[in-house]
Scaffold this active site. Structure first.
Site, PDB file in Angstrom:
ATOM      1  N   GLY A 213       4.648  -4.589  -3.066  1.00 27.59           N
ATOM      2  CA  GLY A 213       4.922  -5.554  -4.124  1.00 27.59           C
ATOM      3  C   GLY A 213       4.806  -6.974  -3.603  1.00 27.59           C
ATOM      4  O   GLY A 213       4.266  -7.222  -2.523  1.00 27.59           O
TER       5      GLY A 213
ATOM      6  N   CYS B 113       0.842  -1.191   0.000  1.00 26.06           N
ATOM      7  CA  CYS B 113       0.000   0.000   0.000  1.00 26.06           C
ATOM      8  C   CYS B 113       0.874   1.237   0.000  1.00 26.06           C
ATOM      9  O   CYS B 113       1.456   1.579  -1.006  1.00 26.06           O
ATOM     10  CB  CYS B 113      -0.988   0.006   1.159  1.00 26.06           C
ATOM     11  SG  CYS B 113      -2.380   1.071   0.769  1.00 26.06           S
TER      12      CYS B 113
ATOM     13  N   TRP C 100      -1.968  -3.031   2.909  1.00 26.98           N
ATOM     14  CA  TRP C 100      -3.151  -3.732   2.402  1.00 26.98           C
ATOM     15  C   TRP C 100      -2.724  -5.182   2.264  1.00 26.98           C
ATOM     16  O   TRP C 100      -1.888  -5.516   1.439  1.00 26.98           O
ATOM     17  CB  TRP C 100      -3.575  -3.134   1.058  1.00 26.98           C
ATOM     18  CG  TRP C 100      -4.744  -3.804   0.431  1.00 26.98           C
ATOM     19  CD1 TRP C 100      -4.735  -4.884  -0.399  1.00 26.98           C
ATOM     20  CD2 TRP C 100      -6.118  -3.450   0.570  1.00 26.98           C
ATOM     21  NE1 TRP C 100      -6.011  -5.208  -0.792  1.00 26.98           N
ATOM     22  CE2 TRP C 100      -6.876  -4.343  -0.211  1.00 26.98           C
ATOM     23  CE3 TRP C 100      -6.790  -2.442   1.274  1.00 26.98           C
ATOM     24  CZ2 TRP C 100      -8.264  -4.276  -0.307  1.00 26.98           C
ATOM     25  CZ3 TRP C 100      -8.162  -2.378   1.182  1.00 26.98           C
ATOM     26  CH2 TRP C 100      -8.880  -3.276   0.402  1.00 26.98           C
TER      27      TRP C 100
ATOM     28  N   GLU D  69     -20.923  -6.690 -18.432  1.00 24.03           N
ATOM     29  CA  GLU D  69     -20.104  -5.788 -17.623  1.00 24.03           C
ATOM     30  C   GLU D  69     -20.043  -4.400 -18.237  1.00 24.03           C
ATOM     31  O   GLU D  69     -20.096  -3.389 -17.524  1.00 24.03           O
ATOM     32  CB  GLU D  69     -18.694  -6.365 -17.453  1.00 24.03           C
ATOM     33  CG  GLU D  69     -17.728  -5.471 -16.679  1.00 24.03           C
ATOM     34  CD  GLU D  69     -18.145  -5.214 -15.240  1.00 24.03           C
ATOM     35  OE1 GLU D  69     -17.533  -4.327 -14.611  1.00 24.03           O
ATOM     36  OE2 GLU D  69     -19.079  -5.881 -14.737  1.00 24.03           O
TER      37      GLU D  69
ATOM     38  N   ARG E 130      -5.807   5.552   0.058  1.00 22.30           N
ATOM     39  CA  ARG E 130      -5.502   4.364  -0.728  1.00 22.30           C
ATOM     40  C   ARG E 130      -6.153   3.112  -0.152  1.00 22.30           C
ATOM     41  O   ARG E 130      -6.220   2.081  -0.813  1.00 22.30           O
ATOM     42  CB  ARG E 130      -3.983   4.160  -0.783  1.00 22.30           C
ATOM     43  CG  ARG E 130      -3.250   5.278  -1.481  1.00 22.30           C
ATOM     44  CD  ARG E 130      -1.755   5.284  -1.120  1.00 22.30           C
ATOM     45  NE  ARG E 130      -1.084   4.121  -1.611  1.00 22.30           N
ATOM     46  CZ  ARG E 130      -0.394   4.060  -2.746  1.00 22.30           C
ATOM     47  NH1 ARG E 130      -0.318   5.121  -3.514  1.00 22.30           N
ATOM     48  NH2 ARG E 130       0.212   2.974  -3.115  1.00 22.30           N
TER      49      ARG E 130
ATOM     50  N   GLU F 195     -23.931   2.321 -14.050  1.00 20.37           N
ATOM     51  CA  GLU F 195     -23.465   2.640 -12.701  1.00 20.37           C
ATOM     52  C   GLU F 195     -23.034   4.091 -12.566  1.00 20.37           C
ATOM     53  O   GLU F 195     -23.370   4.752 -11.582  1.00 20.37           O
ATOM     54  CB  GLU F 195     -22.262   1.752 -12.335  1.00 20.37           C
ATOM     55  CG  GLU F 195     -22.591   0.403 -11.772  1.00 20.37           C
ATOM     56  CD  GLU F 195     -21.342  -0.354 -11.380  1.00 20.37           C
ATOM     57  OE1 GLU F 195     -21.371  -1.007 -10.333  1.00 20.37           O
ATOM     58  OE2 GLU F 195     -20.330  -0.314 -12.114  1.00 20.37           O
TER      59      GLU F 195
ATOM     60  N   HIS G 268     -36.126 -12.035 -30.898  1.00 22.10           N
ATOM     61  CA  HIS G 268     -37.141 -12.600 -30.019  1.00 22.10           C
ATOM     62  C   HIS G 268     -37.781 -11.540 -29.128  1.00 22.10           C
ATOM     63  O   HIS G 268     -38.270 -11.861 -28.039  1.00 22.10           O
ATOM     64  CB  HIS G 268     -36.542 -13.725 -29.169  1.00 22.10           C
ATOM     65  CG  HIS G 268     -36.077 -14.892 -29.983  1.00 22.10           C
ATOM     66  ND1 HIS G 268     -36.946 -15.746 -30.634  1.00 22.10           N
ATOM     67  CD2 HIS G 268     -34.827 -15.338 -30.290  1.00 22.10           C
ATOM     68  CE1 HIS G 268     -36.269 -16.674 -31.281  1.00 22.10           C
ATOM     69  NE2 HIS G 268     -34.969 -16.444 -31.090  1.00 22.10           N
TER      70      HIS G 268
ATOM     71  N   LYS H 225     -19.139   0.632  -1.951  1.00 26.16           N
ATOM     72  CA  LYS H 225     -18.041  -0.213  -2.418  1.00 26.16           C
ATOM     73  C   LYS H 225     -18.220  -1.658  -1.973  1.00 26.16           C
ATOM     74  O   LYS H 225     -17.955  -2.582  -2.726  1.00 26.16           O
ATOM     75  CB  LYS H 225     -16.709   0.338  -1.889  1.00 26.16           C
ATOM     76  CG  LYS H 225     -15.485  -0.338  -2.489  1.00 26.16           C
ATOM     77  CD  LYS H 225     -15.406  -0.118  -3.981  1.00 26.16           C
ATOM     78  CE  LYS H 225     -14.211  -0.805  -4.601  1.00 26.16           C
ATOM     79  NZ  LYS H 225     -14.286  -0.810  -6.069  1.00 26.16           N
TER      80      LYS H 225
ATOM     81  N   LYS I 224     -21.225  -1.040 -16.196  1.00 23.09           N
ATOM     82  CA  LYS I 224     -20.348   0.107 -15.965  1.00 23.09           C
ATOM     83  C   LYS I 224     -21.017   1.401 -16.405  1.00 23.09           C
ATOM     84  O   LYS I 224     -20.962   2.419 -15.723  1.00 23.09           O
ATOM     85  CB  LYS I 224     -19.023  -0.068 -16.714  1.00 23.09           C
ATOM     86  CG  LYS I 224     -18.010  -0.898 -16.022  1.00 23.09           C
ATOM     87  CD  LYS I 224     -17.524  -0.225 -14.744  1.00 23.09           C
ATOM     88  CE  LYS I 224     -17.114  -1.253 -13.722  1.00 23.09           C
ATOM     89  NZ  LYS I 224     -18.188  -2.048 -13.152  1.00 23.09           N
TER      90      LYS I 224
END
Length: 611
Positions: free
Chosen positions: A102, A2, A75, A483, A27, A490, A506, A606, A487
């Site tokens: 990392g 993080c 994180w 998706e 973050r 949203e 149809h 979220k 998006k």
């Protein structure tokens, strides 16, 4: 991984570190810690939870005197969020402290070697290996810089590292590879950070480390070296944006930043899991026999994660020749599902706390199914209650509308399918190898798509005034269209629906009239001709078509449609991994043109923790 901040100078380091970490809170993180060097010793404080807990523990830093220090907000990736796994990590000798962003890909191998040399480990993290390896080399050579060089040669993976040693109370060491790290140049003080936000209060004179570079900082200056240990001069940059913009790395919104982070996120999710052309899932807690005995696969999820499952159904059935059923988590628990022993239930959730998904997990588990979860948050409820967990390692995602979490979930699901196919012997070797190579190329190909952002923005300006949009596609393109449609609705509040192209006749085609915007997906090569037929079909009813296709089909599609987006050619099963990027950009820019609150769309959260 993080946020990182480090300081060396003439002021007390701890309050500066805490202030820097506070500016990185946006973050997202689950624990925090600082280490300060003073009076010849290291003092370390770290804690799970919000930064205020750490600040209270240290009396705003007053308990840790010294002019050299490093700090970190974590994180969790390796190991659950707790005080022990929080950074900084300290070597066995107590003389070296490390913070790290990392993933150290060969940490398990290095840890085993160090255990044989008598080193003990307290945490579950990959980062502690760096601290102990540094300690080992330092004991051998007596020079911390030489020890760091040896350590960097030994580790594989991605890292941004901040290192301090009690025997060098005026030196801060750092290194970078595939993870951001910058240098801050001050008057009588110098700093490092993973984001300029952390240090902008103290200096606006910065330089970005490039891959393979390392640096030694003191109060008097900064020395930088390239991967060959040759001294180099870094170009200084002056930061002239405000703090709010700096938090977003110069991007206008977190969503745009996270769209652009996807190449790196895919690398994080896949690099350590591909070795020598083979998919290696060391974190998969299933025996080969359990895998071979799988009867049926259920994918249970909500929202964008459900759409990942829709892509996964096509790919897993093709790779494994097993029946795959994709279920909305909110419906699964109430449907009296026919699931039990011998079945695999794959639960997908970004937060790992989605209540509907948790309830579905418990129902499947009660009926005897094996639960495998794909989540981003280490130690989350879904992760804890699953038999097997695969983490996406996407890092924190701030924008409500998911982008990189979706992409990494799909990447991990593809890796899982490939791994299972090896054990089951169900996929042709040439197809398997081509898929692995294709996954390795995804980050570079995504970067090429992101270079089209200006072109996609121009298209968005032409589409922003619409109030009704239809997405159409077949097979994987249909799964992807779900998706793309989500998006758009949203974040732009445009009414949008996705349909399998074959279903147009149809009923849906009755809604197509002069000027209706239809976004036609034609990336799936086996059905490209049929996709073209559907484009002609809606155009005959007056639709204005925006198409998405591959570079190899761009010429043919471009003859029929006025607006076109393209993606690089790749393996058929990987097309949605690339195709989602232009759809994300399109939705973002349409919402931007409409003046919407992109990062915080109305009525959405979220993590959905209510039913």
């Amino acid at each position: 991984m993080c946020g990182i901040v480090g300081y060396v100078g003439q002021q007390e380091a701890a309050p500066i570190l805490l202030d820097g970490l506070r500016r990185l809170e946006y973050r997202g993180y689950d624990s925090a810690g600082i280490a300060v060097c003073g009076d010849g010793q290291l003092r370390v404080k770290k804690s799970r939870g919000r930064l205020q807990v750490l600040s209270d523990l240290t009396h705003d830093g007053a308990d840790l005197p010294g002019h050299l220090g490093i700090g970190h907000t974590r994180w969790a990736t390796h190991g659950e969020p707790n005080d022990i796994n929080a950074h900084p990590h300290v070597s066995q000798s107590g003389r070296i402290a490390v913070v790290h962003n990392g993933i150290i890909e060969n940490y398990a191998e290095l840890k085993e070697q160090l255990l044989h040399k008598g080193y003990g480990f307290r945490s579950e993290t990959d980062t502690e290996v760096v601290a102990q390896l540094l300690d080992y080399y330092y004991a051998d050579c007596g020079d911390i810089f030489e020890a760091m060089i040896r350590m960097l040669h030994a580790v594989d993976g991605a890292y941004a590292l901040g290192i301090i040693c009690a025997d060098y109370p005026d030196r801060l060491l750092c290194a970078r590879k595939d993870a951001p790290l910058l240098l801050g140049f001050g008057e009588g003080e110098n700093m490092i950070a993973s984001d300029v936000t952390a240090i902008i209060r103290h200096t606006r004179d910065i330089a970005y480390l490039d891959d393979g570079e390392l640096a030694i900082l003191s109060a008097k200056g900064i020395r930088v070296y390239d991967s060959q240990m040759r001294p180099i001069e870094k170009e200084h940059r002056h930061v002239d944006w405000d703090v709010a913009a700096a938090e977003k790395g110069g991007y206008e919104h977190f969503m745009l930043k996270e769209i652009h982070e996807q190449p790196r996120a895919i690398r994080e999710a896949t690099a350590a899991r591909i070795q020598g052309g083979q998919v290696v899932l060391r974190d998969l807690n299933m025996t080969d026999q359990q895998i071979r005995d799988i009867n049926k696969i259920f994918i249970v999820a909500c929202g964008s994660s459900y759409h990942v499952g829709m892509v996964g159904k096509y790919n897993l059935e093709r790779m494994l020749r097993r029946s795959v059923e994709v279920c909305l988590a909110s419906e699964f628990r109430y449907s009296d599902p026919i699931v039990g022993k011998g079945d695999l239930v794959i639960v997908i959730s970004q937060s790992g706390e989605t209540l509907d998904t948790m309830a579905a997990l418990r129902e499947a588990k009660r009926r005897g199914a094996h639960i495998l979860s794909i989540v981003n948050v280490v130690g989350s409820s879904i992760a804890r209650e699953s038999h097997t967990v695969l983490y996406t390692w996407a890092g924190p995602e701030i924008a409500v509308a998911t982008t990189k979490a979706y992409s990494t979930q799909m990447a991990v699901l593809n890796l899982l399918g490939l791994y299972f196919s090896q054990v089951m012997g169900t996929l042709d070797h040439e197809v398997y190898s081509a898929m692995v190579r294709g996954i390795e190329k995804l980050p570079e190909q995504m970067e090429r798509i992101l270079e089209q952002a200006e072109h996609i923005h121009d298209i968005a300006k032409r589409c922003a005034g619409r109030e009704d949009v239809f997405f159409i596609g077949r097979n994987l393109d249909y799964a992807l269209s779900l998706e793309g449609s989500l998006k758009l609705k949203e974040i732009s509040y445009i009414h949008s629906e996705a349909y399998a192209s074959g279903e147009l006749k149809h009923g849906t085609i009755s809604l197509i009239e002069d000027g209706t915007l239809v976004i036609a997906l034609g990336t799936y090569t086996p059905l490209f001709d049929k996709a073209m037929s559907n484009v002609v079909e809606v155009q005959a009813r007056g639709a204005q078509v925006l198409a998405l296709t591959t570079e190899s089909h761009a010429g043919e599609m471009g003859k029929r449609v006025p607006m076109l987006m393209t993606i690089p050619d790749t393996e058929e099963m990987l097309l949605p991994q690339l195709g989602v990027v232009p759809l994300q950009l399109l939705s973002y820019y349409i919402a931007l043109e409409r003046g919407c609150d992109i990062d915080k769309p109305r009525n959405l959260a979220k993590s959905v923790t209510v039913e």
